[in-house]
Design an enzyme around this catalytic site. Structure first.
Site, short mmCIF file in Angstrom:
data_model
loop_
_atom_site.label_atom_id
_atom_site.label_comp_id
_atom_site.label_asym_id
_atom_site.label_seq_id
_atom_site.Cartn_x
_atom_site.Cartn_y
_atom_site.Cartn_z
N ILE A 154 -8.99 8.14 8.27
CA ILE A 154 -10.34 8.63 7.99
C ILE A 154 -11.33 7.49 8.23
O ILE A 154 -11.07 6.35 7.80
CB ILE A 154 -10.45 9.13 6.52
CG1 ILE A 154 -9.30 10.10 6.18
CG2 ILE A 154 -11.82 9.77 6.26
CD1 ILE A 154 -9.19 11.34 7.04
N SER A 186 2.41 1.84 -3.35
CA SER A 186 1.44 2.35 -4.34
C SER A 186 1.17 3.83 -4.11
O SER A 186 1.06 4.61 -5.07
CB SER A 186 0.14 1.54 -4.30
OG SER A 186 -0.60 1.81 -3.12
N LYS A 187 1.08 4.24 -2.86
CA LYS A 187 0.74 5.64 -2.56
C LYS A 187 1.95 6.56 -2.77
O LYS A 187 1.81 7.72 -3.16
CB LYS A 187 0.20 5.76 -1.13
CG LYS A 187 -1.12 5.02 -0.93
CD LYS A 187 -2.22 5.57 -1.84
CE LYS A 187 -3.55 4.90 -1.64
NZ LYS A 187 -4.61 5.45 -2.49
N TYR A 232 0.83 -1.22 0.00
CA TYR A 232 0.00 0.00 0.00
C TYR A 232 0.87 1.27 0.00
O TYR A 232 0.62 2.20 -0.78
CB TYR A 232 -0.91 -0.04 1.23
CG TYR A 232 -1.90 1.09 1.33
CD1 TYR A 232 -3.08 1.07 0.60
CD2 TYR A 232 -1.67 2.18 2.18
CE1 TYR A 232 -4.00 2.11 0.71
CE2 TYR A 232 -2.58 3.20 2.30
CZ TYR A 232 -3.75 3.17 1.56
OH TYR A 232 -4.65 4.20 1.67
P1 NAP Z 1 -13.21 2.25 0.80
O1 NAP Z 1 -14.27 2.67 1.77
O2 NAP Z 1 -12.69 0.85 0.89
O3 NAP Z 1 -13.75 2.54 -0.68
C1 NAP Z 1 -12.94 2.25 -1.79
C2 NAP Z 1 -13.79 2.27 -3.02
O4 NAP Z 1 -12.97 1.88 -4.15
C3 NAP Z 1 -14.95 1.27 -2.98
O5 NAP Z 1 -16.09 1.85 -3.55
C4 NAP Z 1 -14.41 0.12 -3.81
O6 NAP Z 1 -15.38 -0.69 -4.40
C5 NAP Z 1 -13.66 0.88 -4.88
N1 NAP Z 1 -12.74 0.02 -5.61
C6 NAP Z 1 -11.87 -0.90 -5.11
N2 NAP Z 1 -11.21 -1.49 -6.11
C7 NAP Z 1 -11.66 -0.94 -7.27
C8 NAP Z 1 -11.35 -1.15 -8.64
N3 NAP Z 1 -10.45 -2.06 -9.02
N4 NAP Z 1 -12.03 -0.41 -9.56
C9 NAP Z 1 -12.96 0.49 -9.20
N5 NAP Z 1 -13.28 0.73 -7.91
C10 NAP Z 1 -12.64 0.02 -6.95
O7 NAP Z 1 -11.94 3.19 0.90
P2 NAP Z 1 -11.80 4.71 1.43
O8 NAP Z 1 -11.35 4.67 2.83
O9 NAP Z 1 -12.99 5.50 1.05
O10 NAP Z 1 -10.54 5.17 0.56
C11 NAP Z 1 -10.63 5.93 -0.64
C12 NAP Z 1 -9.23 6.31 -1.07
O11 NAP Z 1 -8.60 7.06 -0.05
C13 NAP Z 1 -8.32 5.11 -1.34
O12 NAP Z 1 -7.47 5.38 -2.43
C14 NAP Z 1 -7.52 5.00 -0.07
O13 NAP Z 1 -6.29 4.37 -0.26
C15 NAP Z 1 -7.37 6.46 0.29
N6 NAP Z 1 -7.07 6.67 1.72
C16 NAP Z 1 -7.97 6.32 2.69
C17 NAP Z 1 -7.64 6.52 4.03
C18 NAP Z 1 -8.57 6.18 5.15
O14 NAP Z 1 -8.18 6.36 6.32
N7 NAP Z 1 -9.79 5.71 4.90
C19 NAP Z 1 -6.39 7.05 4.36
C20 NAP Z 1 -5.51 7.39 3.35
C21 NAP Z 1 -5.85 7.21 2.03
P3 NAP Z 1 -16.14 -1.87 -3.59
O15 NAP Z 1 -17.17 -1.15 -2.80
O16 NAP Z 1 -16.73 -2.71 -4.67
O17 NAP Z 1 -15.11 -2.58 -2.80
#
Ligand code: NAP
Length: 247
Positions: free
Chosen positions: A188, A158-159, A155
């Protein structure tokens, strides 16, 4: 400066919050998710909430790690919406584990979904924006990409790559009126972080100056700024949104 925004992975979590915020800002919205089933349920609900702001909002299922499926999404978006003015590369997954136990397959999977998807979508939407001579691209990086994180070799790689890709995109496309920036969220509250153990959550909380987790809407607000006229001279920047995690 509204137009059309594609938000990858936007049926839930941060992506859904960004979709709704950009709809409120007046953008027509394209909601994407990998699963048709989730698009037909959660995705449609997000679209409905976006339409309440008086904009057009449609869903499209595609795996953004697959170049051919991204071609299908971008072709459909051009036909259905005319222009593509904003791209939010948000889709991402975690498959955590210490490096010694991490399989090659799991390493490759996270790189493909989180990093290659950014190449796929930026290349394809970038072509449309170059023709338009305008556009905004915002990538979802992470504090893991800035500082590293044990258990997240895949992860954080990738980031970290997304941070470099953001700067490269800003340099390649800047002269065409296109900006590219990244946000680097800390912890988050979303389905992604709901998976962490109580111990992992408490360890994280201890390091956050504001002593609370962030909400998806607090990411969406900064993304909204990066898609607004107020940020017209901001490009190639990585904005950390972590409640003071790294200080
Ligand atoms: P999340 O709740 O797991 O949502 C991720 C979304 O991406 C889901 O809708 C998922 O679909 C979709 N997805 C996964 N693989 C995909 C693919 N191959 N093609 C199209 N869509 C796909 O994650 P989140 O926490 O909202 O995170 C969103 C972004 O912020 C990510 O890039 C994550 O790395 C970044 N981020 C999050 C945090 C945090 O604390 N939450 C911190 C730093 C960075 P499904 O619903 O079908 O699984």
């Amino acid at each position: 400066m509204a137009g059309t925004a594609i938000i990858t992975g936007s049926s839930r979590g941060i992506g859904a919050a960004i979709a709704k915020r950009l709809a409120k800002d007046g953008y027509n919205i394209i909601i994407n998710d990998v699963s048709q089933e989730i698009i037909d349920t959660a995705g449609k609900e997000v679209a409905e909430e976006c339409r309440a702001f008086g904009v057009k909002a449609e869903c499209y299922a595609a795996d953004v790690s697959d170049y051919a499926q991204c071609e299908g999404l971008v072709k459909w978006a051009k036909e259905e919406f005319g222009s593509i003015d904003v791209l939010i590369n948000n889709a991402g997954i975690t498959r955590d584990g210490l490096m010694a136990q991490m399989s090659e397959e799991i390493y490759d999977l996270v790189i493909r979904v989180n990093q290659k998807s950014v190449f796929n979508m930026t290349k394809l939407v970038g072509k449309v924006m170059i023709r338009q001579r305008s556009g905004r691209i915002v990538n979802l990086a992470s504090v893991a990409g800035l500082y590293g994180n044990p258990g997240q070799m895949n992860y954080s790689a990738s980031k970290g790559a997304i941070i470099a890709m953001t700067k490269t995109t800003a340099k390649e496309l800047g002269s065409r009126g296109i900006t590219c920036n990244a946000v680097a969220p800390g912890f988050i509250q979303t389905p992604m972080t709901d998976k962490l153990t109580e111990e992992q959550r408490n360890a994280m909380l201890a390091q956050i100056a504001m002593k609370r987790y962030g909400q998806p809407e607090e990411i969406a607000g900064v993304v909204s700024f990066l898609c607004s006229p107020d940020s017209s001279y901001v490009t190639g920047q990585i904005i950390e949104i972590s409640g003071g995690l790294s200080m």
